[in-house]
Design an enzyme around this catalytic site. Structure first.
Site, short mmCIF file in Angstrom:
data_model
loop_
_atom_site.label_atom_id
_atom_site.label_comp_id
_atom_site.label_asym_id
_atom_site.label_seq_id
_atom_site.Cartn_x
_atom_site.Cartn_y
_atom_site.Cartn_z
N ARG A 243 0.85 -1.19 0.00
CA ARG A 243 0.00 0.00 0.00
C ARG A 243 0.88 1.24 0.00
NH1 ARG A 243 -4.25 1.34 4.81
NH2 ARG A 243 -2.31 1.82 5.89
N THR B 53 -0.97 7.62 -0.97
CA THR B 53 -2.26 7.53 -1.69
C THR B 53 -3.17 6.46 -1.09
OG1 THR B 53 -1.44 5.85 -3.22
CG2 THR B 53 -1.09 8.16 -3.84
N ASP C 271 1.13 -2.51 12.07
CA ASP C 271 1.43 -2.99 10.72
C ASP C 271 1.71 -4.50 10.78
OD1 ASP C 271 2.76 -1.59 7.87
OD2 ASP C 271 3.00 -3.72 8.30
N ASP D 122 5.06 -5.79 9.13
CA ASP D 122 6.26 -5.41 9.89
C ASP D 122 6.37 -6.20 11.19
OD1 ASP D 122 7.34 -3.62 8.09
OD2 ASP D 122 6.22 -1.91 8.88
O1 PRP Z 1 -7.03 -2.29 3.17
P1 PRP Z 1 -5.80 -1.53 2.84
O2 PRP Z 1 -5.94 -0.06 3.18
O3 PRP Z 1 -5.38 -1.71 1.42
O4 PRP Z 1 -4.64 -2.01 3.79
C1 PRP Z 1 -4.43 -3.35 4.08
C2 PRP Z 1 -3.16 -3.85 3.47
O5 PRP Z 1 -2.02 -3.30 4.17
C3 PRP Z 1 -1.18 -4.37 4.59
O6 PRP Z 1 -0.23 -4.66 3.63
P2 PRP Z 1 0.99 -3.65 3.31
O7 PRP Z 1 0.58 -2.71 2.23
O8 PRP Z 1 1.47 -3.06 4.58
O9 PRP Z 1 2.07 -4.61 2.70
P3 PRP Z 1 3.00 -5.66 3.46
O10 PRP Z 1 2.10 -6.81 3.87
O11 PRP Z 1 3.99 -6.04 2.44
O12 PRP Z 1 3.60 -4.98 4.65
C4 PRP Z 1 -2.14 -5.50 4.80
O13 PRP Z 1 -1.54 -6.76 4.86
C5 PRP Z 1 -3.09 -5.35 3.65
O14 PRP Z 1 -2.67 -5.98 2.46
O1 URA Z 2 -3.84 -1.21 10.41
C1 URA Z 2 -3.29 -1.57 9.35
C2 URA Z 2 -3.65 -1.07 8.09
C3 URA Z 2 -3.02 -1.52 6.98
N1 URA Z 2 -2.05 -2.45 7.11
C4 URA Z 2 -1.68 -2.95 8.32
O2 URA Z 2 -0.79 -3.80 8.40
N2 URA Z 2 -2.31 -2.50 9.41
MG MG Z 3 2.80 -3.62 5.87
#
Ligand code: PRP
Ligand code: URA
Ligand code: MG
Length: 209
Positions: A104, A108, A200, A203
């Site tokens: 994400r 944006t 997160d 992370d």
């Molecule tokens: O509903 P949204 O607003 O789209 O957010 C949720 C997304 O954010 C996180 O992934 P992230 O983008 O942090 O990627 P990552 O798992 O690689 O850390 C999570 O695992 C979802 O995929």
């Molecule tokens: O709360 C949140 C939102 C997006 N992605 C995450 O990992 N946590």
């Molecule tokens: Mg993430």
């Protein structure tokens, strides 16, 4: 089927509270995600169609219940979906796995795609999309767009935490996809994070922050 199912089993809720706790170690977080995924997997597969197979026990013949149709697909939204996949594979060892690489954009809040691989015959299979966090819903909606472009037509979403905003977004973009979650939290904050949430997920799972 209900559009949203909250899995309120006491063990799920207990483990979820442990996951939310910011003092949980990376190892503890991983273990708990896997354990909760097992319970959630049990619920998302509760109504799978069954058939019978003639077998012989040591004592008699019987028509034994077995799952009907092709093996299901777990579609892991990277990265964080991977932690749940570990538990789900224990539940359904023969499931096929699709991988959808999305992150994400922090400004944006739109998903950026970097990978996609799914079984060729996905149109014939139940597809369970796996991502612990449904925040704005943009990432999961994009993942489902990509799966549908490949032919998927029978999908469910399995997540750990959902924000009301994400549920609404998914209902608008993919009304045919029922959601299974351990909890519906209060809201999103100004950075698009679920509150109270767990932070997160990627992370915390991979120890990258
Ligand atoms: O509903 P949204 O607003 O789209 O957010 C949720 C997304 O954010 C996180 O992934 P992230 O983008 O942090 O990627 P990552 O798992 O690689 O850390 C999570 O695992 C979802 O995929
Ligand atoms: O709360 C949140 C939102 C997006 N992605 C995450 O990992 N946590
Ligand atoms: Mg993430």
């Amino acid at each position: 089927m209900a559009h949203v199912t909250v899995v309120d089993h006491p063990l799920v809720q207990h483990k979820l509270s442990r996951l939310r706790d910011k003092t949980r170690s990376t190892a503890g977080f991983r273990r708990l995600i896997k354990e909760v995924a097992l319970f959630l997997g049990y619920e998302v597969t509760r109504d799978l169609p069954m058939t019978t197979e003639r077998i012989e026990t040591p004592l008699a013949e019987m028509d034994a219940p077995t799952l009907m149709g092709k093996k299901m697909v777990f579609a892991s939204v990277l990265r964080a979906g991977e932690g749940m996949i570990e538990g789900l594979i224990e539940l359904v060892p023969s499931a096929r796995i699709a991988h959808i690489g999305l992150y994400r954009d922090p400004d944006t809040l739109q998903p950026v795609q970097y990978y996609f691989k799914a079984p060729e015959d996905i149109a014939d299979r139940l597809v369970i999309v796996v991502d612990p966090m449904l925040a704005t819903g943009n990432s999961v909606s994009k993942a489902i767009d990509l799966l549908k472009e490949k032919g998927a037509n029978n999908l469910r979403l399995l997540c750990l935490l959902a924000a009301p905003e994400g549920i609404e977004a998914l209902k608008l973009r993919h009304p045919d996809v029922p959601i299974f979650t351990a909890a519906i939290d209060d809201r999103l904050n100004e950075h698009g994070y679920i509150v109270p949430g767990l932070g997160d997920a990627g992370d915390r799972m991979f120890g990258t922050k």
